[in-house]
Design a protein around this motif. Structure first.
Motif, PDB file in Angstrom:
ATOM      1  N   GLN A   2     -11.849   7.531  -1.703  1.00 35.36           N
ATOM      2  CA  GLN A   2     -11.641   6.233  -1.102  1.00 35.36           C
ATOM      3  C   GLN A   2     -10.097   5.953  -0.965  1.00 35.36           C
ATOM      4  OE1 GLN A   2     -14.198   6.143  -3.766  1.00 35.36           O
ATOM      5  NE2 GLN A   2     -15.393   6.841  -2.288  1.00 35.36           N
ATOM      6  N   LEU A   3      -9.682   5.628   0.086  1.00 33.36           N
ATOM      7  CA  LEU A   3      -8.190   5.351   0.191  1.00 33.36           C
ATOM      8  C   LEU A   3      -7.944   3.952   0.700  1.00 33.36           C
ATOM      9  CD1 LEU A   3      -7.317   8.931   2.244  1.00 33.36           C
ATOM     10  CD2 LEU A   3      -7.033   8.250  -0.304  1.00 33.36           C
ATOM     11  N   GLN A   4      -6.839   3.419  -0.031  1.00 38.63           N
ATOM     12  CA  GLN A   4      -6.483   2.024   0.367  1.00 38.63           C
ATOM     13  C   GLN A   4      -4.909   1.779   0.493  1.00 38.63           C
ATOM     14  OE1 GLN A   4      -8.557  -0.886   0.384  1.00 38.63           O
ATOM     15  NE2 GLN A   4      -7.020  -2.042   1.165  1.00 38.63           N
ATOM     16  N   ALA A   5      -4.717   1.779   1.569  1.00 34.98           N
ATOM     17  CA  ALA A   5      -3.239   1.841   2.096  1.00 34.98           C
ATOM     18  C   ALA A   5      -2.580   0.350   1.910  1.00 34.98           C
ATOM     19  CB  ALA A   5      -2.953   2.356   3.498  1.00 34.98           C
ATOM     20  N   SER A   6      -1.431   0.036   1.687  1.00 33.84           N
ATOM     21  CA  SER A   6      -0.751  -1.108   1.473  1.00 33.84           C
ATOM     22  C   SER A   6       0.824  -0.871   1.840  1.00 33.84           C
ATOM     23  CB  SER A   6      -1.083  -1.712   0.254  1.00 33.84           C
ATOM     24  OG  SER A   6      -0.626  -1.139  -0.746  1.00 33.84           O
ATOM     25  N   GLY A   7       1.324  -2.053   1.893  1.00 32.06           N
ATOM     26  CA  GLY A   7       2.839  -2.019   2.039  1.00 32.06           C
ATOM     27  C   GLY A   7       3.389  -2.324   3.268  1.00 32.06           C
ATOM     28  N   GLY A   8       2.704  -2.515   4.488  1.00 36.42           N
ATOM     29  CA  GLY A   8       3.054  -2.631   5.740  1.00 36.42           C
ATOM     30  C   GLY A   8       3.615  -4.045   5.996  1.00 36.42           C
ATOM     31  N   GLY A   9       4.505  -4.349   7.192  1.00 31.48           N
ATOM     32  CA  GLY A   9       4.673  -5.650   7.169  1.00 31.48           C
ATOM     33  C   GLY A   9       5.708  -5.652   8.356  1.00 31.48           C
ATOM     34  N   LEU A  10       6.423  -6.699   8.476  1.00 30.21           N
ATOM     35  CA  LEU A  10       7.505  -7.091   9.417  1.00 30.21           C
ATOM     36  C   LEU A  10       8.859  -6.940   9.075  1.00 30.21           C
ATOM     37  CD1 LEU A  10       8.359  -7.877  12.313  1.00 30.21           C
ATOM     38  CD2 LEU A  10       8.340 -10.174  11.588  1.00 30.21           C
ATOM     39  N   VAL A  11       9.666  -5.814   9.629  1.00 32.29           N
ATOM     40  CA  VAL A  11      10.933  -5.632   8.951  1.00 32.29           C
ATOM     41  C   VAL A  11      11.670  -5.500  10.283  1.00 32.29           C
ATOM     42  CG1 VAL A  11      10.549  -3.228   9.105  1.00 32.29           C
ATOM     43  CG2 VAL A  11      12.224  -4.236   7.460  1.00 32.29           C
ATOM     44  N   GLN A  12      13.151  -5.797   9.879  1.00 33.63           N
ATOM     45  CA  GLN A  12      14.208  -5.586  10.991  1.00 33.63           C
ATOM     46  C   GLN A  12      14.648  -4.065  10.889  1.00 33.63           C
ATOM     47  OE1 GLN A  12      17.429  -8.432  10.415  1.00 33.63           O
ATOM     48  NE2 GLN A  12      16.410 -10.125  11.367  1.00 33.63           N
ATOM     49  N   ALA A  13      15.202  -3.737  12.314  1.00 32.22           N
ATOM     50  CA  ALA A  13      15.760  -2.317  12.490  1.00 32.22           C
ATOM     51  C   ALA A  13      16.657  -2.003  11.505  1.00 32.22           C
ATOM     52  CB  ALA A  13      15.962  -2.465  13.919  1.00 32.22           C
ATOM     53  N   GLY A  14      16.588  -1.012  11.033  1.00 30.87           N
ATOM     54  CA  GLY A  14      17.507  -0.541  10.076  1.00 30.87           C
ATOM     55  C   GLY A  14      17.181  -0.821   8.616  1.00 30.87           C
ATOM     56  N   GLY A  15      16.134  -1.731   8.216  1.00 30.41           N
ATOM     57  CA  GLY A  15      15.613  -1.834   7.017  1.00 30.41           C
ATOM     58  C   GLY A  15      14.673  -0.735   6.538  1.00 30.41           C
ATOM     59  N   SER A  16      14.196  -1.157   5.431  1.00 29.58           N
ATOM     60  CA  SER A  16      13.325  -0.279   4.734  1.00 29.58           C
ATOM     61  C   SER A  16      11.936  -0.969   4.376  1.00 29.58           C
ATOM     62  CB  SER A  16      13.845   0.249   3.347  1.00 29.58           C
ATOM     63  OG  SER A  16      15.102   0.909   3.601  1.00 29.58           O
ATOM     64  N   ASN A  78      -3.125   7.913  -9.333  1.00 29.98           N
ATOM     65  CA  ASN A  78      -3.553   8.506  -7.870  1.00 29.98           C
ATOM     66  C   ASN A  78      -3.089   7.754  -6.635  1.00 29.98           C
ATOM     67  OD1 ASN A  78      -5.404   9.972  -9.483  1.00 29.98           O
ATOM     68  ND2 ASN A  78      -6.952   8.542  -9.583  1.00 29.98           N
ATOM     69  N   THR A  79      -1.686   7.880  -6.423  1.00 32.49           N
ATOM     70  CA  THR A  79      -1.115   7.178  -5.440  1.00 32.49           C
ATOM     71  C   THR A  79      -0.240   7.837  -4.627  1.00 32.49           C
ATOM     72  OG1 THR A  79      -1.372   4.970  -6.745  1.00 32.49           O
ATOM     73  CG2 THR A  79       0.122   5.011  -5.003  1.00 32.49           C
ATOM     74  N   VAL A  80      -0.258   7.828  -3.273  1.00 29.08           N
ATOM     75  CA  VAL A  80       1.033   8.571  -2.290  1.00 29.08           C
ATOM     76  C   VAL A  80       1.816   7.587  -1.703  1.00 29.08           C
ATOM     77  CG1 VAL A  80      -0.399   8.607  -0.420  1.00 29.08           C
ATOM     78  CG2 VAL A  80       1.262  10.334  -0.861  1.00 29.08           C
ATOM     79  N   TYR A  81       3.042   7.901  -1.754  1.00 28.29           N
ATOM     80  CA  TYR A  81       4.004   6.786  -1.144  1.00 28.29           C
ATOM     81  C   TYR A  81       4.637   7.351  -0.015  1.00 28.29           C
ATOM     82  CZ  TYR A  81       3.298   5.056  -6.062  1.00 28.29           C
ATOM     83  OH  TYR A  81       3.084   4.622  -7.020  1.00 28.29           O
ATOM     84  N   LEU A  82       5.122   6.503   0.773  1.00 27.12           N
ATOM     85  CA  LEU A  82       6.075   6.818   2.028  1.00 27.12           C
ATOM     86  C   LEU A  82       7.012   5.861   2.189  1.00 27.12           C
ATOM     87  CD1 LEU A  82       6.420   8.731   4.489  1.00 27.12           C
ATOM     88  CD2 LEU A  82       5.186   6.935   6.093  1.00 27.12           C
ATOM     89  N   GLN A  83       8.269   6.360   1.766  1.00 30.16           N
ATOM     90  CA  GLN A  83       9.369   5.362   1.702  1.00 30.16           C
ATOM     91  C   GLN A  83      10.067   5.727   3.079  1.00 30.16           C
ATOM     92  OE1 GLN A  83      10.845   3.448  -0.712  1.00 30.16           O
ATOM     93  NE2 GLN A  83      12.284   2.690   0.833  1.00 30.16           N
ATOM     94  N   MET A  84      10.193   4.479   3.705  1.00 32.36           N
ATOM     95  CA  MET A  84      10.787   4.583   4.964  1.00 32.36           C
ATOM     96  C   MET A  84      12.166   3.842   5.051  1.00 32.36           C
ATOM     97  SD  MET A  84       7.231   4.021   7.328  1.00 32.36           S
ATOM     98  CE  MET A  84       7.040   2.418   6.877  1.00 32.36           C
ATOM     99  N   ASN A  85      13.134   4.662   5.594  1.00 30.31           N
ATOM    100  CA  ASN A  85      14.461   3.959   5.608  1.00 30.31           C
ATOM    101  C   ASN A  85      14.753   3.812   6.947  1.00 30.31           C
ATOM    102  OD1 ASN A  85      14.529   3.490   2.755  1.00 30.31           O
ATOM    103  ND2 ASN A  85      15.388   5.564   2.292  1.00 30.31           N
ATOM    104  N   SER A  86      15.955   3.005   7.327  1.00 32.83           N
ATOM    105  CA  SER A  86      16.618   3.004   8.538  1.00 32.83           C
ATOM    106  C   SER A  86      15.606   3.086   9.763  1.00 32.83           C
ATOM    107  CB  SER A  86      17.360   4.451   8.962  1.00 32.83           C
ATOM    108  OG  SER A  86      18.235   4.440   7.788  1.00 32.83           O
ATOM    109  N   LEU A  87      14.656   1.860   9.501  1.00 34.68           N
ATOM    110  CA  LEU A  87      13.501   1.752  10.527  1.00 34.68           C
ATOM    111  C   LEU A  87      14.038   1.469  11.993  1.00 34.68           C
ATOM    112  CD1 LEU A  87      11.149   0.270   8.115  1.00 34.68           C
ATOM    113  CD2 LEU A  87      10.758   2.372   9.435  1.00 34.68           C
TER     114      LEU A  87
END
Length: 125
Positions: A2-16, A78-87
């Motif tokens: 079972q997978l539970q994703a989280s961490g999304g949201g609203l961010v300005q361009a260039g943010g992370s 038991n977690t996988v991450y996706l760090q997103m920069n310069s969005l």
């Protein structure tokens, strides 16, 4: 799994943002993990993947140099991450994590057996 994703949201361009995907159930460390995304009206597309032992990573061209996938198999996290920069605005989509074990690692959505529910990332320009 079972997978539970989280961490999304609203961010300005260039943010992370950092997305997390917590896995429960079967042995997490035996699965390769991936992140995919789907924008309105578009097909679900590959973003990044990591092998079970975290020794191999793949990125879509759109993610190279900006996104980093990692995983924590230790201490039952038991977690996988996706760090997103310069969005960018074009990164806006619902992001899904997925798990599979038919290969060492995979970029095709058809090679993944388990999917999380998705988390929405909105990048304002």
């Amino acid at each position: 799994v079972q997978l539970q994703a989280s961490g999304g949201g609203l961010v300005q361009a260039g943010g992370s943002l950092r997305l997390s995907c917590e896995a429960s159930g079967r042995t997490f460390s035996g699965y390769y993990m991936g992140w995919f995304r789907q924008a309105p009206g578009r097909e679900r597309e590959f973003v990044a993947a990591i092998s079970s032992a975290a020794g191999i990573t793949y990125y879509a061209d759109s993610a190279k140099g900006r996104f980093t996938i990692s995983r924590d198999n230790a201490n039952a996290k038991n977690t996988v991450y996706l760090q997103m920069n310069s969005l960018k605005a074009e990164d806006t989509a619902v992001y899904y994590c997925a798990a599979g074990r038919s290969r060492v690692i995979a970029t095709s959505k058809f090679e993944y057996d388990y999917w999380g529910q998705g988390t929405l990332v909105t990048v304002s320009s």
